[in-house]
Structure formats: C-alpha cells, structure tokens
Motif scaffolding. Structure first.
Motif, PDB file in Angstrom:
ATOM      1  N   GLN A   1      45.030 -31.716   8.124  1.00  0.00           N
ATOM      2  CA  GLN A   1      45.505 -33.024   7.680  1.00  0.00           C
ATOM      3  C   GLN A   1      46.841 -33.294   8.370  1.00  0.00           C
ATOM      4  N   ASN A   2      46.804 -34.085   9.399  1.00  0.00           N
ATOM      5  CA  ASN A   2      48.014 -34.446  10.125  1.00  0.00           C
ATOM      6  C   ASN A   2      48.654 -35.636   9.414  1.00  0.00           C
ATOM      7  N   ASN A   3      49.599 -35.351   8.525  1.00  0.00           N
ATOM      8  CA  ASN A   3      50.238 -36.416   7.757  1.00  0.00           C
ATOM      9  C   ASN A   3      51.581 -36.844   8.345  1.00  0.00           C
TER      10      ASN A   3
ATOM     11  N   ARG B   1      37.337 -32.429  16.686  1.00  0.00           N
ATOM     12  CA  ARG B   1      36.997 -33.785  16.241  1.00  0.00           C
ATOM     13  C   ARG B   1      38.255 -34.455  15.724  1.00  0.00           C
ATOM     14  N   LEU B   2      38.364 -35.744  15.991  1.00  0.00           N
ATOM     15  CA  LEU B   2      39.493 -36.562  15.566  1.00  0.00           C
ATOM     16  C   LEU B   2      38.952 -37.657  14.664  1.00  0.00           C
ATOM     17  N   VAL B   3      39.507 -37.790  13.454  1.00  0.00           N
ATOM     18  CA  VAL B   3      38.974 -38.744  12.485  1.00  0.00           C
ATOM     19  C   VAL B   3      40.115 -39.456  11.772  1.00  0.00           C
ATOM     20  N   ASP B   4      39.851 -40.684  11.378  1.00  0.00           N
ATOM     21  CA  ASP B   4      40.797 -41.437  10.554  1.00  0.00           C
ATOM     22  C   ASP B   4      40.790 -40.815   9.161  1.00  0.00           C
ATOM     23  N   GLY B   5      41.868 -40.125   8.819  1.00  0.00           N
ATOM     24  CA  GLY B   5      41.920 -39.391   7.557  1.00  0.00           C
ATOM     25  C   GLY B   5      42.029 -40.251   6.324  1.00  0.00           C
ATOM     26  N   ASN B   6      42.240 -41.569   6.478  1.00  0.00           N
ATOM     27  CA  ASN B   6      42.288 -42.469   5.333  1.00  0.00           C
ATOM     28  C   ASN B   6      40.961 -43.183   5.098  1.00  0.00           C
TER      29      ASN B   6
ATOM     30  N   SER C   1      24.277 -23.726  10.373  1.00  0.00           N
ATOM     31  CA  SER C   1      23.104 -23.486  11.215  1.00  0.00           C
ATOM     32  C   SER C   1      23.358 -22.449  12.302  1.00  0.00           C
ATOM     33  N   GLY C   2      24.552 -21.828  12.283  1.00  0.00           N
ATOM     34  CA  GLY C   2      24.819 -20.732  13.195  1.00  0.00           C
ATOM     35  C   GLY C   2      25.489 -21.109  14.497  1.00  0.00           C
ATOM     36  N   HIS C   3      26.034 -22.324  14.583  1.00  0.00           N
ATOM     37  CA  HIS C   3      26.638 -22.783  15.829  1.00  0.00           C
ATOM     38  C   HIS C   3      28.154 -22.629  15.855  1.00  0.00           C
ATOM     39  N   GLY C   4      28.717 -21.966  14.849  1.00  0.00           N
ATOM     40  CA  GLY C   4      30.124 -21.603  14.909  1.00  0.00           C
ATOM     41  C   GLY C   4      31.088 -22.624  14.342  1.00  0.00           C
ATOM     42  N   PRO C   5      32.377 -22.398  14.592  1.00  0.00           N
ATOM     43  CA  PRO C   5      33.433 -23.186  13.953  1.00  0.00           C
ATOM     44  C   PRO C   5      33.714 -24.517  14.644  1.00  0.00           C
ATOM     45  N   THR C   6      34.415 -25.383  13.914  1.00  0.00           N
ATOM     46  CA  THR C   6      34.876 -26.669  14.424  1.00  0.00           C
ATOM     47  C   THR C   6      36.306 -26.888  13.935  1.00  0.00           C
ATOM     48  N   LEU C   7      37.115 -27.506  14.777  1.00  0.00           N
ATOM     49  CA  LEU C   7      38.467 -27.903  14.390  1.00  0.00           C
ATOM     50  C   LEU C   7      38.498 -29.416  14.238  1.00  0.00           C
ATOM     51  N   ILE C   8      38.867 -29.882  13.052  1.00  0.00           N
ATOM     52  CA  ILE C   8      38.913 -31.315  12.763  1.00  0.00           C
ATOM     53  C   ILE C   8      40.350 -31.708  12.451  1.00  0.00           C
ATOM     54  N   GLU C   9      40.820 -32.738  13.116  1.00  0.00           N
ATOM     55  CA  GLU C   9      42.141 -33.292  12.812  1.00  0.00           C
ATOM     56  C   GLU C   9      41.957 -34.659  12.164  1.00  0.00           C
ATOM     57  N   ALA C  10      42.466 -34.796  10.960  1.00  0.00           N
ATOM     58  CA  ALA C  10      42.421 -36.066  10.243  1.00  0.00           C
ATOM     59  C   ALA C  10      43.800 -36.719  10.327  1.00  0.00           C
TER      60      ALA C  10
END
Length: 385
Positions: free
Chosen positions: A205-207, A236-241, A259-268
């Motif tokens: 959560q990039n606040n 992944r980059l997403v609008d956190g609001n 499903s076994g495809h590993g990790p993801t980094l998400i920045e909101a």
C-alpha cells in the motif's frame, strides 16, 4: 590471453559463452498507469450485489477507523495507525482470501484483520498496550500484527513454501507499506519467494509517506511494482482507492499463486488521509491542499458514484450501511471502555519455559509486595469501620 594465478597454478579462463537472459522481462513489467475499474466502462461488469456489499464494508471500515482514532484520544488505545483513505485496500485484501489462506498484516492493517472476521477489540489488543496479540493466529489464520517494518514478509514466504511442500492448498497474502519496501526483509522475502515459486502475494500500500518520508526519497525506481522484475515475478500497479480494481488484481494474483505459478508483487497507489498515528503531526511534511486533492478520490465516494449512476443507492440503502457501521462503533466503545482485569503476576508467565532463579526471586518479591499492599489496605479499611 590473461593468465591469472589461482592457488599457485596458471589459470587460463575459457571465453565466456554468449549470454542470454533466462526469461523475457516484458511480461513481468507493470502497466504504465494504475489499473482502474470504477469510473471506466469496465465498471458496468461489476456485479451489483457485490458493489453494494463493498459499499457497506467501506462504510463500516471508515467508521472503524474513526472510532479507533477516538479511542486513542480517550486514552483507551496507546496508539492507532489509521487506514482512513486506504479502506479499499484493506477490504479487498480480506475478501480475496479463502478460508484456509493466511493474512500477514503490518501494524496498520487492523481493518483488514477485522474485515477477515477478527473481533475488532481483539485486533486492537496490541495497540492497547497488552502483552499479547489478542487473538490466536492459528485459529484466525491471521499472523500477529507486525510492528517492526517488513519482518512479516519472510514469515509469509516461509509459511507459503511449507504449505506447498506439504501439498496444502494455502496462499499467503503479505501486506506492507511503501516504507517497508526499503527494508532488507522485503528483499529477502521477494527473492526467496521467487526462487521457491512460493504461493504468496506481496501487497504494497503506497500511501505516499513512510511516516514523514515521501516515496521519492526512498527509491529511484519508476514504481515499487517495477521492483518485481528484479526478482523474476510479475509486478502489478493498481489504483488503491478503487475497491473493484484492487479486488480484481488481488484476486488474479491469489489464483495465480494457488495454481502453482508463484508470487506477485502488487503496488496499490493510495493515500493516508490521517496522520501516521495519533502521535504524528502530518502538517509538518504535507500541505492541506494535497490532502484535499486526495479527498476528492475517496474510495467511498468512488463506489457511491458508481452505485448512484446505476440506480443502486437510495436513502434506505445508505441508512442501512450507516446503521451497521454505528453498531460496530458502539460495540467497540462499550467493550474498550471496560477496564481490563489485570494480574501483575502474569508478568512472569511465558518468559522462559523453566523460570530462571532470578525470575523466581523477582516473582516472590512482587508477590510479597502485593500481599503487603493488600494487608495494608485491609487494615486501613478496618480502622475506618
């Protein structure tokens, strides 16, 4: 040819082979702009009942933040890191998890824990100054609220990796703030998660601020989501609001991990409307105009605009959401205002499996002092009688 001495022997290095990257980094790169749903044509595909449920959750979440903040002013909480303005991230994080999954929150993520089903007062126990987390992590599948920055991330990777080795259908969702991404634990967790292909999702959560430090003074990366490429996982980059967008992006990452495809980094990309905590003076490092601008992108307002446009929000619906929120706040007030029953002798519990001689001596000393105080009080009451 260069000749190097290696252990006293001549060493003639072979010419390096043609180097090729192990994977195409293109698919790992985040979009140039944060992903959005509300306010775009994609919003029409969001289920109406889900949208109304999310609205109720956000209203309750905002009221939870307001009440917890008020409790700090009344001395019932030692500190409270508010998520006012970040409720969309908190609510979505709880909703995407299956019952068997684990949530690894930071100290600011009490709302996510409550939205997952944790008792609100239990979620505030640590912030009240008690000596334990207030709940059983194993039963709730919510790790203890983590005050040190980012130390919960390696724990999430370890649990997810162990679950995969055992064949358990478990995904770990690890929450962290933008300040936590500057810690070594963040690097270690992402590196191991990618190498092991652990079923874990990192949710940043990039606040805007690590207490008072803006993001541009923490990192020169184009975005925090871009850091994923260096570890070999998608970012992944997403609008956190935008609660619908966060729910979709998080949900996709959870299913990818499952499903076994590993990790993801998400920045909101979101914003902390309140101060860092009740002990912080946010006016020292940000302007009122900046806060006002972000209030115009409030997560509750975004949902209400969509509901109104689709004819799904009327006075009765709004009143029901408000009443549910007030019921939560009233229960928090009543229970938090009750004085805790404290036993000073509990200070010596769970320090060592087998108490040391010094600990036994201190325990005996305190017991004598408490008994003396009790006897003195009884004598004084007897004289008054």
């Amino acid at each position: 040819m260069t000749v190097l001495a290696a252990h006293g022997r001549a060493y003639h290095p072979a010419p390096p082979p043609a180097w090729q990257p192990r994977m195409d980094p293109g698919p790992l790169l985040p979009d140039a702009e944060p992903y959005r749903v509300l306010g775009t044509p994609a919003a029409a595909s969001v289920d109406a009942d889900l949208l109304k449920e999310l609205h109720v959750d956000l209203i309750r979440g905002r009221r939870y933040n307001e009440q917890a903040t008020a409790l700090t002013r009344q001395g019932r909480l030692a500190v409270y890191p508010s998520t006012t303005g970040q409720e969309a991230c908190e609510i979505a994080a709880a909703r995407v998890l299956a019952e068997q999954d684990w949530l690894f929150p930071s100290y600011r993520d009490t709302l996510a824990a409550v939205a997952r089903g944790l008792d609100p007062v239990a979620a505030l126990t640590l912030l009240r100054g008690d000596w334990h987390s207030g709940y059983d992590p194993k039963t709730s599948r919510i790790a203890p609220l983590c005050t040190p920055l980012a130390t919960q991330l390696p724990h999430a990777v370890g649990l997810a990796h162990a679950a995969r080795l055992k064949g358990d259908d478990v995904v770990a969702l690890a929450m962290v703030g933008d300040g936590g991404t500057s810690e070594g634990d963040f690097h270690e967790a992402l590196n191991f998660a990618a190498v092991w292909q652990a079923p874990v999702v990192f949710f940043v959560q990039n606040n805007g601020f690590a207490i008072s430090v803006p993001l541009e003074k923490q990192t020169a990366a184009p975005s925090l989501a871009h850091k994923a490429v260096g570890y070999g996982m998608p970012g992944r980059l997403v609008d956190g609001n935008d609660v619908a967008a966060v729910l979709e992006v998080l949900g996709s990452a959870i299913e990818r991990a499952r499903s076994g495809h590993g990790p993801t980094l998400i920045e909101a990309i979101t914003y902390r409307l309140d101060a860092h905590t009740n002990a912080d003076d946010a006016t020292r490092y940000r302007t009122d105009d900046e806060v006002t601008t972000w209030r115009g992108h409030d997560p509750i307002a975004l949902v209400e605009q969509e509901l109104t446009a689709r004819g799904l929000l009327d006075d009765e619906t709004a009143q029901a959401a408000s009443e549910a929120a007030e019921k939560l706040a009233a229960d928090m007030r009543e229970r938090m205002h009750a004085d805790a029953v404290l036993d000073p002798m509990e200070l010596f519990e769970h320090v060592y499996a087998e108490p040391t001689p010094q600990l036994r001596e201190q325990r005996a000393q305190l017991r004598e002092e408490l008994q003396a105080a009790q006897d003195s009080q009884a004598a004084a009451e007897g004289e008054q009688a």
